[in-house]
Design a protein around this motif. Structure first.
Motif, short mmCIF file in Angstrom:
data_model
loop_
_atom_site.label_atom_id
_atom_site.label_comp_id
_atom_site.label_asym_id
_atom_site.label_seq_id
_atom_site.Cartn_x
_atom_site.Cartn_y
_atom_site.Cartn_z
N UNK A 297 -6.14 0.33 -1.93
CA UNK A 297 -5.34 1.11 -2.87
C UNK A 297 -6.28 1.86 -3.81
N UNK A 298 -6.42 3.17 -3.64
CA UNK A 298 -7.47 3.93 -4.32
C UNK A 298 -7.33 4.01 -5.83
N UNK A 299 -6.11 3.90 -6.35
CA UNK A 299 -5.92 4.09 -7.79
C UNK A 299 -5.76 2.78 -8.55
N UNK B 219 -13.75 -3.52 10.73
CA UNK B 219 -13.91 -2.11 11.11
C UNK B 219 -13.19 -1.16 10.18
N UNK B 220 -12.99 -1.55 8.92
CA UNK B 220 -12.35 -0.66 7.97
C UNK B 220 -13.35 -0.34 6.88
N UNK B 221 -13.65 0.94 6.73
CA UNK B 221 -14.55 1.37 5.68
C UNK B 221 -13.89 2.48 4.89
N UNK B 222 -14.07 2.41 3.62
CA UNK B 222 -13.50 3.44 2.77
C UNK B 222 -14.61 4.04 1.92
N UNK B 223 -14.32 5.17 1.37
CA UNK B 223 -15.29 5.85 0.53
C UNK B 223 -15.70 5.00 -0.65
N UNK C 11 0.81 -1.22 0.00
CA UNK C 11 0.00 0.00 0.00
C UNK C 11 0.84 1.26 0.00
N UNK C 12 2.16 1.12 0.20
CA UNK C 12 3.05 2.28 0.10
C UNK C 12 3.08 2.82 -1.32
N UNK C 13 2.72 1.98 -2.27
CA UNK C 13 2.68 2.40 -3.68
C UNK C 13 1.37 3.14 -3.93
N UNK C 14 1.32 4.36 -3.44
CA UNK C 14 0.08 5.14 -3.43
C UNK C 14 -0.48 5.42 -4.81
N UNK C 15 0.39 5.46 -5.83
CA UNK C 15 -0.06 5.81 -7.18
C UNK C 15 -0.27 4.60 -8.07
N UNK C 16 -0.17 3.39 -7.52
CA UNK C 16 -0.22 2.17 -8.32
C UNK C 16 -1.58 2.02 -9.01
N UNK C 17 -1.53 1.83 -10.33
CA UNK C 17 -2.74 1.65 -11.13
C UNK C 17 -2.82 0.25 -11.73
N UNK C 18 -1.67 -0.36 -11.97
CA UNK C 18 -1.64 -1.70 -12.55
C UNK C 18 -0.62 -2.56 -11.80
N UNK C 19 -1.08 -3.70 -11.30
CA UNK C 19 -0.21 -4.66 -10.61
C UNK C 19 -0.36 -6.01 -11.31
N UNK C 20 0.72 -6.47 -11.92
CA UNK C 20 0.70 -7.74 -12.65
C UNK C 20 1.57 -8.75 -11.91
N UNK D 294 1.87 -17.32 -5.47
CA UNK D 294 1.11 -16.61 -4.43
C UNK D 294 -0.16 -17.39 -4.08
N UNK D 295 -0.31 -17.73 -2.80
CA UNK D 295 -1.48 -18.49 -2.36
C UNK D 295 -2.53 -17.62 -1.69
N UNK D 296 -2.14 -16.41 -1.26
CA UNK D 296 -3.10 -15.50 -0.64
C UNK D 296 -2.69 -14.06 -0.89
N UNK D 297 -3.66 -13.15 -0.79
CA UNK D 297 -3.41 -11.73 -1.03
C UNK D 297 -3.59 -10.94 0.25
N UNK D 298 -2.77 -9.92 0.48
CA UNK D 298 -2.99 -9.07 1.66
C UNK D 298 -4.27 -8.27 1.50
N UNK D 299 -5.10 -8.25 2.52
CA UNK D 299 -6.36 -7.50 2.45
C UNK D 299 -6.12 -6.01 2.22
#
Length: 581
Positions: free
Chosen positions: A331-333, A369-373, A306-315, A321-326
């Motif tokens: 990541x808004x973008x 308890x995490x809600x985002x716009x 999530x430090x990659x604030x501007x990330x638009x494409x992740x390949x 990989x067996x699981x993804x971090x929630x």
């Protein structure tokens, strides 16, 4: 005595003599004296006529004739030649007389048979662009380094095995292309090219990069695709202007740490041997919009993604990989998340096929308890709300038309796709297009106009075929055709040599041609699950580029499920063993 001139060609039909036409029409030379430009490309020339080299020197023919001149025919006001195009001919040598065209600014001799350059090329002191690509050059003359005003040097697709230190003397260069040669190293003097903006070293045999490369303070694009790099020097992190870095198809075991590359927007490290992604490798890349890690050995992604604030494409396709971090869900973008070819066990398959936005929404829901716009919006856009976001297309190079059949589909003699005129204008910009979850029954041939497309998503439609014109999409890397109505594997896919991923699960495909598939040398993922394949051809085992071959859910009996469960490598080996001797 014959009344015909000796040596002249006789036209038996007319009885008149016909002089042999000059290799370069005089009208072209006359026009070149006025414009300063001469285009002799594609004329089948085996040598450059002397009249071209002497264009600035010799008195024009009309000056020797007793004729009157109009205002436009003042030969004494001719312009020296500044642009000479000789590409796509059959030239094996360039004459030393090239020195006679001292005013040249552009010289293009690409796509010829040149094995060497004349020493006199160093006398073209006004030259700014020299294009020598697609020839047979094995070495470069020292005189080439005397071109102090040269800004662009194109040397791709030659036979160069060595690049002299002298290249560092071309300090005005802002673009040099050395791709598709036989280079095993490049000189440290490259670092002297402080004005360089683009450096292409792809498709060579480089085992390392020189430390002096850090001197390129203005470099924005560095392409080292398809070499033998096992690591990159730490000084690479000092290249503060770098925006695009391509390291695909090498032997890297670690993601490079680029602490000072604050401007980096694209990092391509696919097809390497990277096993781990760490927070320290990500924390400085806040401007990164594209991270491509496909075809590696990565097992996990850190929450610090999530430090990659501007990330638009992740390949991250074709990893372990067996699981993804929630945290990915926050990541808004992030617009595109490529996951195929991973052994994901914690996410239901029906979620994976719904696309990136639904998947991110699911990941957010797994955080207590995490809600985002973003939670207030669904991924399904009503047709009445769907609009073309031209700004997004220009910046993200992505066109998303999911769930928008009323906007995309035009009924006229059946259902067909209708592009907004603005989309056609952006045909050189769009690289990703998503038309999933609509009601398309066909794709128009005009779709092939979008020739920069790299990724297409046609999932969940009503398609039964693809137009042959799609063969023109020479940059296409992945195509998703899952959940359509294909009964036959689209023949045009065999013709698109750039394809790396084909997902055509949940259709009615009955067979594939293993011989044609083998021609797709870059194909690493082929998903044929849940089709009607009765027999798996043993020759499919020869498609050794495949790293993920998925065949579950088909009615064949062999190979058995136990063999398929062992993974792609074991499956391919089994199939090869069944090929008749």
């Amino acid at each position: 005595m014959s009344r015909f001139k000796r040596g002249a060609h006789i036209d038996s039909r007319s009885g008149f003599s016909r002089e042999k036409e000059p290799p370069v029409p005089y009208g072209l030379l006359k026009a070149a004296r006025k414009s300063g430009q001469l285009n002799l490309s594609g004329r089948g020339l085996t040598e450059v006529p002397q009249s071209v080299w002497r264009l600035n020197i010799d008195t024009p023919q009309e000056a020797q004739e007793n004729i009157s001149f109009g205002g436009a025919d003042r030969w004494w006001e001719q312009t020296d030649l500044t642009k000479l195009l000789l590409s796509s001919n059959k030239l094996e040598v360039l004459s030393e007389d090239v020195r006679l065209l001292a005013a040249l600014v552009v010289l293009d001799v690409h796509d010829n048979q040149l094995t060497a350059l004349p020493k006199s090329i160093g006398e073209l002191q006004n030259l700014q662009k020299l294009t020598l690509s697609h020839n047979k050059l094995r070495e470069l003359p020292e005189e080439l380094w005397e071109l102090k005003n040269l800004r662009s040097l194109q040397l791709q697709q030659n036979l160069l095995e060595h690049l002299p230190q002298g290249v560092g003397e071309l300090t005005a260069l802002d673009d040099i292309d050395l791709s598709d040669n036989q280079l095993t190293e490049v000189p440290d003097s490259l670092g002297n090219l402080s004005n360089l903006v683009k450096l292409n070293l792809s498709h060579n045999k480089l085992k390392g990069l020189p430390l002096g490369i850090s001197g390129m303070k203005n470099l924005r694009l560095l392409d080292c695709t398809r070499n033998h790099l096992e690591s990159v020097p730490p000084v690479l992190a000092q290249m503060t202007s770098l925006e695009q870095l391509y390291l695909r198809h090498n032997k890297l075991c670690f993601l490079p740490e680029l602490s000072s590359c604050k401007m980096l927007k694209e990092l391509h490290v696919g097809n390497n041997q990277i096993e781990m992604v760490e927070a320290r490798q990500l924390k400085h890349l806040s401007a990164l919009s594209v991270l491509e890690l496909r075809d590696n050995k990565v097992k996990t992604l850190p929450d610090e993604i999530t430090l990659l604030e501007s990330l638009e494409r992740l390949d991250i396709a074709n990893n372990n990989i067996s699981s993804l971090p929630c945290a990915l869900g926050n990541m808004p973008k992030l617009k595109i998340l490529a996951l195929e070819g991973n052994p994901l066990r914690t996410i239901r398959r029906d979620l994976l096929i719904k696309g990136t936005q639904e998947l991110l929404k699911y990941l957010r829901s797994q955080q207590p308890d995490v809600k985002t716009e973003q939670d207030s919006h669904t991924a399904m856009t009503l047709p009445s709300q769907a609009k073309i976001n031209v700004h997004a297309i220009k910046t993200l190079k992505t066109l998303d038309y999911r769930y928008c059949e009323e906007q995309v589909v035009l009924c006229c003699d059946g259902v067909r796709l209708s592009f907004d005129c603005r989309i056609i204008e952006l045909k050189s910009t769009v690289s990703d297009i998503n038309l999933g979850f609509n009601k398309l029954t066909s794709i128009p041939p005009d779709f092939s106009m979008l020739q920069n497309l790299a990724h297409i998503d046609f999932r969940n439609n009503l398609l039964v075929s693809l137009p042959e014109e799609l063969e023109a999409l020479s940059k296409l890397r992945s195509i998703i055709l899952s959940f359509n109505r294909f009964k036959v594997f689209p023949n045009v896919l065999y013709q698109i040599r750039s394809l790396e991923t084909i997902l055509i699960s949940n259709n009615q495909v009955g067979s594939v041609d293993p011989i044609k598939l083998k021609g797709l040398e870059r194909l690493s993922t082929l998903d044929l699950q849940n089709n009607d394949i009765m027999q798996v051809p043993p020759e499919l085992g020869n498609c050794t580029s495949l790293r993920a071959l998925m065949l579950d859910g088909n009615p064949f009996r062999n190979p058995r499920a136990a063999i398929i469960a062992k993974g792609t490598d074991a499956l391919l080996e089994y199939l090869r063993s069944r090929i008749p001797a």
